[in-house]
Design a protein around this motif. Structure first.
Motif, PDB file in Angstrom:
ATOM      1  N   ASP A 403      11.475 -11.200  15.151  1.00 40.91           N
ATOM      2  CA  ASP A 403      11.694 -10.566  13.838  1.00 40.91           C
ATOM      3  C   ASP A 403      10.814  -9.316  13.764  1.00 40.91           C
ATOM      4  O   ASP A 403       9.590  -9.414  13.858  1.00 40.91           O
ATOM      5  N   PRO A 404      11.427  -8.148  13.633  1.00 36.84           N
ATOM      6  CA  PRO A 404      10.620  -6.924  13.655  1.00 36.84           C
ATOM      7  C   PRO A 404       9.745  -6.750  12.413  1.00 36.84           C
ATOM      8  O   PRO A 404       8.808  -5.955  12.429  1.00 36.84           O
ATOM      9  N   GLY A 405      10.029  -7.478  11.347  1.00 38.90           N
ATOM     10  CA  GLY A 405       9.243  -7.332  10.130  1.00 38.90           C
ATOM     11  C   GLY A 405       9.727  -6.166   9.286  1.00 38.90           C
ATOM     12  O   GLY A 405      10.677  -5.473   9.636  1.00 38.90           O
ATOM     13  N   VAL A 406       9.049  -5.973   8.165  1.00 39.96           N
ATOM     14  CA  VAL A 406       9.428  -4.926   7.209  1.00 39.96           C
ATOM     15  C   VAL A 406       8.399  -3.806   7.293  1.00 39.96           C
ATOM     16  O   VAL A 406       7.199  -4.050   7.228  1.00 39.96           O
ATOM     17  N   ASN A 407       8.874  -2.596   7.438  1.00 41.24           N
ATOM     18  CA  ASN A 407       7.969  -1.437   7.472  1.00 41.24           C
ATOM     19  C   ASN A 407       7.511  -1.112   6.048  1.00 41.24           C
ATOM     20  O   ASN A 407       8.314  -0.878   5.156  1.00 41.24           O
ATOM     21  N   VAL A 408       6.200  -1.140   5.831  1.00 38.65           N
ATOM     22  CA  VAL A 408       5.679  -0.892   4.483  1.00 38.65           C
ATOM     23  C   VAL A 408       4.837   0.380   4.400  1.00 38.65           C
ATOM     24  O   VAL A 408       4.303   0.706   3.342  1.00 38.65           O
ATOM     25  N   GLY A 409       4.739   1.087   5.497  1.00 37.06           N
ATOM     26  CA  GLY A 409       3.967   2.331   5.420  1.00 37.06           C
ATOM     27  C   GLY A 409       3.646   2.892   6.782  1.00 37.06           C
ATOM     28  O   GLY A 409       3.879   2.253   7.809  1.00 37.06           O
ATOM     29  N   THR A 410       3.142   4.094   6.765  1.00 38.65           N
ATOM     30  CA  THR A 410       2.771   4.797   7.991  1.00 38.65           C
ATOM     31  C   THR A 410       1.538   5.625   7.676  1.00 38.65           C
ATOM     32  O   THR A 410       1.382   6.084   6.539  1.00 38.65           O
ATOM     33  N   PHE A 411       0.660   5.767   8.626  1.00 39.32           N
ATOM     34  CA  PHE A 411      -0.433   6.720   8.451  1.00 39.32           C
ATOM     35  C   PHE A 411      -0.710   7.416   9.778  1.00 39.32           C
ATOM     36  O   PHE A 411      -0.218   6.986  10.824  1.00 39.32           O
ATOM     37  N   ALA A 412      -1.460   8.499   9.708  1.00 37.43           N
ATOM     38  CA  ALA A 412      -1.701   9.276  10.918  1.00 37.43           C
ATOM     39  C   ALA A 412      -3.119   9.798  10.937  1.00 37.43           C
ATOM     40  O   ALA A 412      -3.708  10.076   9.901  1.00 37.43           O
ATOM     41  N   ALA A 413      -3.663   9.913  12.136  1.00 36.11           N
ATOM     42  CA  ALA A 413      -4.927  10.621  12.336  1.00 36.11           C
ATOM     43  C   ALA A 413      -4.594  11.881  13.116  1.00 36.11           C
ATOM     44  O   ALA A 413      -3.949  11.814  14.161  1.00 36.11           O
TER      45      ALA A 413
END
Ligand code: C2O
Length: 474
Positions: A403-413
């Motif tokens: 189960d890939p799960g639910v994407n709840v956000g992204t962040f970047a450096a």
């Protein structure tokens, strides 16, 4: 294709602007002050910043834009210090962005972010207007919510608008990278989840990432952090366009030192600036913008085409019309076009997670219509060793492994001057829809790197942080 004539590169600053500069510079000379930016190169009437795809439909208009940028780039090739050159203009970003976090000139990671970039785009657009002679010009923005790849006019081989170091990966920007969450009805409607943020100014370091404008500076304890919009989608799009080559060298946009050398920089920030106006349509949100002199009277300095320093106070940036521009639309998605859905490379098919953890969702789901939101907080995220874009997934711990799960956000450096620029910070992700669905369950959180390399393998060391927890926001 852009074409330039040699006599064009000698075009002087228009008489109108030159007169204005002379008059005000003379007046200010005795005081040793810079001239007021608002007057320099101001258009006769308000100009409309357009979506680049609409802008480019007029080939003559696009050709003038390209020719002006080419002229500026050519000037820099001949003399890197030419004040009319593209490099000198780009250096302003390095001077105010690729400096230490605590440097008084730093305009990222604090409440100057939106205002400074607005002034910077305005200066750049005025220079192009002057050099192109196209008095109707306004810098066209990139609507990455609708265009998940670099739009053609900014990517066409040989175009001055694509003249930058880029190692952009071949796949499109994912939903998370542009801050779009189609599984959550509230966030889906907003288009860009950052627009849900209710207030401008952060009073504590921990809440910087839940504000639209960031924290005051200077501030007690010298705290810094990405405001919500600055974190995402701002950061991931820098990493996306700049990318990295197989040796780990970043493209221009992937480092704040070089980012503004890429003409798309101003199109990316144009869209962020437009979203600030979108956010401000909500009077309650707008009313949270600081009213104190420490904010309003603070001045930024830029230089004009002849090298003259110009200054502008934050309060002068708050009304776009006074800066001579508006936007063609404040809708997030291009009007008339269905919102795209581009799934991220998921936990299953992408790089191994840089962190996994478990959190428990409160037993009772939020009452419908309560306006309550469930926020996943990851505290004290330490500086990643390398530039990275991370997508956050949640899934019930007892869900099947595939189960890939639910994407709840992204962040970047993102880098600044070769080093990752990162104030150790608390990051927040709105997981309301997932929390509704999985109420009372234990969730596994997976932090999955998104590819930023144009080609070749990439791998990342584990990410260090304090803790993960779920908080309720009313
Ligand atoms: Cu001053 Cu997008 O960075």
């Amino acid at each position: 294709m852009a074409s330039t004539t040699s006599n064009k590169s000698e075009r002087p600053i228009s008489r109108r602007t030159a007169l204005k500069i002379t008059a005000s510079a003379a007046g200010a000379a005795g005081l040793g002050a810079a001239i007021p930016l608002v007057a320099v190169g101001a258009p006769a009437a308000t100009r409309v910043r357009m979506d680049i795809t609409a802008f480019a439909k007029n080939a003559a208009r696009l050709a003038k834009f390209e020719a002006a940028v080419k002229e500026m780039q050519d000037r820099s090739k001949t003399n890197v210090n030419d004040p009319k050159g593209w490099r000198v203009n780009a250096k302003a970003h390095a001077d105010f962005c690729s400096v230490g976090l605590a440097d008084p000139k730093q305009v990222h990671f604090c409440w100057w972010f939106l205002s400074w970039h607005r002034a910077y785009i305005t200066v750049t657009e005025r220079k192009i207007r002057e050099i192109s002679g196209d008095q109707t010009f306004a810098y066209p923005y990139w609507n990455w919510s609708s265009d998940r790849r670099i739009p053609k006019p900014y990517s066409k081989a040989g175009s001055p608008l694509a003249n930058a170091v880029r190692f952009t990966r071949s796949s499109a920007l994912s939903d998370g990278e542009v801050d779009f969450f189609p599984n959550d009805p509230v966030l889906k409607k907003l288009g860009v989840a950052a627009l849900a943020v209710k207030k401008f100014e952060a009073k504590t370091a921990a809440e910087i990432n839940r504000t639209f404008g960031g924290i005051a500076r200077p501030n007690a304890g010298n705290k810094f952090g990405n405001n919500r919009l600055e974190g995402t989608p701002h950061g991931p799009i820098h990493n996306y366009v700049g990318g990295e080559n197989a040796n780990g060298d970043g493209g221009d946009m992937a480092d704040f030192e070089t980012a503004a050398r890429d003409p798309i920089f101003f199109a990316h920030h144009g869209n962020l600036d437009r979203l600030w106006e979108t956010w401000r349509r909500d009077a309650a949100k707008k009313s949270t913008e600081p009213k104190v002199d420490a904010f309003l009277k603070h001045k930024f300095v830029f230089t004009w085409l002849d090298g003259t320093p110009m200054e502008i106070a934050v309060e002068e940036t708050l009304d776009t019309k006074k800066l001579g521009f508006t936007y063609d639309t404040l809708e997030v998605f291009r009007p008339g076009v269905q919102p795209l859905v581009v799934a991220a490379q998921s936990a299953q098919d992408n790089l191994p997670p840089v962190a996994t953890d478990k959190v428990r969702v409160p037993l009772a789901p939020q009452a419908a219509g309560s306006g309550e939101r469930r926020i996943l907080e990851i505290t004290d995220v330490e500086k990643p060793e390398r530039p990275i874009t991370v997508s956050v997934y949640v899934k019930p711990t007892d869900a099947p492994a595939n189960d890939p799960g639910v994407n709840v956000g992204t962040f970047a450096a993102v880098r600044a001057g070769g080093e990752v620029a990162w104030p150790s910070q608390t990051l927040t992700f709105d997981i309301t829809a997932a929390a509704q669905r999985f109420a009372g369950k234990e969730l596994t959180v997976l932090l999955v790197p998104q590819r930023i390399r144009a080609q070749g393998a990439e791998s990342y060391p584990p990410l260090k942080y304090g803790q993960m927890r779920i908080v309720t926001e009313r």
